[in-house]
Design a protein around this motif. Sequence first.
Motif, short mmCIF file in Angstrom:
data_model
loop_
_atom_site.label_atom_id
_atom_site.label_comp_id
_atom_site.label_asym_id
_atom_site.label_seq_id
_atom_site.Cartn_x
_atom_site.Cartn_y
_atom_site.Cartn_z
N THR A 37 38.05 48.81 42.36
CA THR A 37 39.52 49.51 41.59
C THR A 37 39.10 50.33 40.63
N HIS A 65 38.25 52.09 38.15
CA HIS A 65 38.11 52.43 37.11
C HIS A 65 36.75 52.13 36.07
N SER A 101 44.10 51.83 43.08
CA SER A 101 43.21 50.74 42.06
C SER A 101 43.91 49.42 41.81
N ASP A 148 32.95 40.88 39.02
CA ASP A 148 33.27 39.46 39.07
C ASP A 148 34.94 39.34 38.90
N GLY A 149 35.58 39.85 38.39
CA GLY A 149 36.94 39.81 38.49
C GLY A 149 37.04 40.18 39.78
N ALA A 150 36.50 41.75 40.26
CA ALA A 150 37.52 41.48 41.89
C ALA A 150 37.35 41.07 42.60
N ASN A 189 28.70 43.74 40.18
CA ASN A 189 29.29 43.98 38.38
C ASN A 189 29.11 42.56 37.40
N ASN A 230 30.16 40.77 34.84
CA ASN A 230 29.91 41.19 33.32
C ASN A 230 30.96 40.03 32.48
N LYS A 289 30.05 44.31 28.75
CA LYS A 289 31.21 44.58 28.79
C LYS A 289 31.47 45.22 27.18
N ALA A 347 45.00 37.36 36.57
CA ALA A 347 43.97 37.86 35.43
C ALA A 347 44.45 38.35 34.26
N MET A 348 45.71 38.14 34.51
CA MET A 348 46.11 39.49 33.22
C MET A 348 47.48 39.23 32.27
N GLU A 394 47.02 37.99 43.93
CA GLU A 394 48.11 37.98 43.37
C GLU A 394 48.94 36.79 44.58
N PHE A 447 51.61 46.14 42.01
CA PHE A 447 50.15 44.77 42.90
C PHE A 447 51.82 43.61 43.22
C1 LIG Z 1 45.58 43.78 42.76
C2 LIG Z 1 45.25 44.51 41.11
N1 LIG Z 1 45.26 43.23 40.51
C3 LIG Z 1 45.48 43.34 38.81
C4 LIG Z 1 44.69 44.76 38.80
C5 LIG Z 1 44.99 44.84 37.14
N2 LIG Z 1 43.21 45.44 36.63
C6 LIG Z 1 42.44 46.14 36.16
S1 LIG Z 1 41.31 46.24 36.16
C7 LIG Z 1 41.37 44.47 36.49
C8 LIG Z 1 39.50 43.61 35.41
C9 LIG Z 1 38.99 43.75 36.39
O1 LIG Z 1 37.98 43.23 36.34
P1 LIG Z 1 36.11 43.06 37.33
O2 LIG Z 1 36.39 43.55 38.25
O3 LIG Z 1 35.48 42.29 36.64
O4 LIG Z 1 36.19 44.98 36.34
P2 LIG Z 1 35.42 45.10 34.96
O5 LIG Z 1 36.37 45.61 34.76
O6 LIG Z 1 34.91 43.58 34.68
O7 LIG Z 1 34.34 46.12 35.30
C10 LIG Z 1 42.29 44.18 36.84
C11 LIG Z 1 42.89 42.70 36.75
C12 LIG Z 1 44.37 45.68 39.82
N3 LIG Z 1 43.86 46.88 39.55
N4 LIG Z 1 44.33 45.63 41.18
#
Ligand SMILES: Cc1ncc(C[n+]2csc(CCOP(=O)(O)OP(=O)(O)O)c2C)c(N)n1
Length: 632
Positions: free
Chosen positions: A75, A77, A118, A150-152, A178, A180, A285, A346-347, A371, A396
């Motif tokens: 991602t 970010h 991203s 954990d989200g990814a 990672n 959190n 986080k 997750a949004m 998705e 997405f």
């Molecule tokens: C395919 C996709 N869907 C939704 C998003 C929006 N998004 C950006 S960060 C995020 C959460 C990521 O969670 P995690 O991987 O646990 O990283 P953390 O922010 O907890 O460090 C989401 C859903 C995205 N970037 N890519």
Amino acid sequence: MPTDNDLLRTIKEPGDLRALTAGQLETLARQIRATLVESVARTGGHLGPNLGVVELTIALHRVFESPRDRIVWDTGHQCYVHKMLTGRVDEFDRLRQAGGLSGYPSRSESVHDLVENSHASTALSYADGLAKAAQLTGDTDRAVVAVVGDGALTGGMCWEALNNIAGARDRPVVIVVNDNGRSYAPTVGGLADQLTTLRTSRRYERLLEWGKDQVRPVVGEPVFGALHAAKRGLKDMLVPQNMFDGLGLKYLGPVDGHDVAAMEKAFERARHLGGPVVVHCITTKGSGYVPAESHVADRFHAVGVIDPDTGAAIGAPAARSWTDVFGDSLVTAGESRPDLVALTAAMLEPTGLGRFSRAFPERTFDVGIAEQHAVTSAAGLAMGGLHPVVALYATFLNRAFDQALMDVALHRLPVTFVLDRAGITGDDGASHNGMWDLSLLQLVPGLRIAVPRDGRRLGELFGEAVACDDGPTAVRFPKGPVPPDLPAVETVADLDVLYRDGPEDVLVVGLGPMARTCLDLASLLAAGGVGSTVVDPRWIKPVSPALAPLAARHRLVVTVEDNGVTGGAGSAISRALRTAGVDTPLRDFGIPQQFLDHGKRADLLRAAGLTSGDIAARVVETLSGFPMTQPA
Ligand SMILES: Cc1ncc(C[n+]2csc(CCOP(=O)(O)OP(=O)(O)O)c2C)c(N)n1
Ligand SMILES: CC(=O)[C@@H](O)[C@H](O)COP(=O)(O)O
Ligand SMILES: [Mg+2]
């Protein structure tokens, strides 16, 4: 020797970290946190995720030698600390601003940056490819590391990659989880539960280890052996083997993700174990900044300009957004339609499903960052007699195109896609602009597309969309505050006429929020003696049959859309006019089919020539090639 009060600015590259003492590392972590809060409070950005990876990033760059060792951030970010430790700390004052630092890895910024996309859940696939390349090219002395949240990890691609990575026990890949416990909100699903079990079970194991060391000398070997056998059976009964063990991946952890030394030890071990290894790091986080750690909704996942002391948003309270209008429309529709269900990847809050989820929790599904699954699960829900609303950011949807095409549209299922952040979003760079959906969805037989020009039309069109029960529909709208309503002056069939004056020189088709630009365009044309008619078709797929006779009466048709110009609405309208035998020339204005650098939406629209002035100049230029009609 650097003085401790400017340690961070002495780090020009990761190698500079290796000379630091434990005490200096603690000072460095403090300085990084202070810089993150102070800087991101001014620019906005992903404060929470980056506060959570301060120590993890330090440990990573002390053990692995980027860029020789490849480090991929899922991602992306959460790469601010990585950027600070790779010589870019002084550039944070222009984070996410045109010409300034990207909020994600950027290959043009640094050799340490690999993946700019991203979109989540891709890192393990990149790592799999990098590891295969290293093996094939004999480049085996470099490590391949993927940092995945954990989200990814709830994204399907991660498991496709893990299947491949786990299948090659001789190919080293270090997977740093990672964990959190959150995406925006707490991460959902069985995987999240497993990670939680791991967190607790490993603590349980450490406790067990400690207990063994205490008990063994007291009871002596024979008794201890019997006790240990019983305990082993008991533990396996109580705590299942973890999912990574089950896949044949070596698992290290969980490790305290805020303890540099502990992570260094684990990363070193992972590096030398060989083959694929998972290092499970437990982080918080927003760690170290109370306003983020205590922020219930999303731990300051992404913030605007805030007061660094309190975390309070600075500036006028956010105006009512397109997302708010959609969220309210969904609740209103949900009250009278028990068959309406909502899905998010997750949004929940960012896509406006928060109110609906509180009103109808049993009809709201957060599927994780998944998705593709969301869309085909929605197809299942529709087959089961319900009407799903799948709320995504437009960009997405790209990864769920096949699911929309073959799992939903092929079966003519009543699924409504609500695409937020459609068009240029800007701040989050190329992969976040919602500039492909209108082109992609033009390809989907039987799918209808609505593009509201204002909040009132959004409410109306959403209602019309969920009323369609013989096939899929899509409604798309941009990021940010909803503009004042733009009333029609008349309607022609299913077209809203927003302006009609002077000779019928130019028919302007304003799509969605670009209708406002088109009204300004009409004024500029009128000032130059060029008459025009501005229409908003509301539904842009299928193309309204009413456009053909109207176009036939004009000398030029102009379409303006906030989508990539290739294969977008303008192309579809052009094809429809030709099919209807109308040969009025058409000029379609849209976003150039390019990857746009990050910047502000207004600036990027201007750079794309999507301002009324630019379009007027090009329209007059086009007309100048035609005999002018005498003004009426
Ligand atoms: C395919 C996709 N869907 C939704 C998003 C929006 N998004 C950006 S960060 C995020 C959460 C990521 O969670 P995690 O991987 O646990 O990283 P953390 O922010 O907890 O460090 C989401 C859903 C995205 N970037 N890519
Ligand atoms: C990283 C990510 O995909 C999102 O957090 C992104 O920053 C979208 O931000 P907005 O919700 O502000 O559009
Ligand atoms: Mg997370």
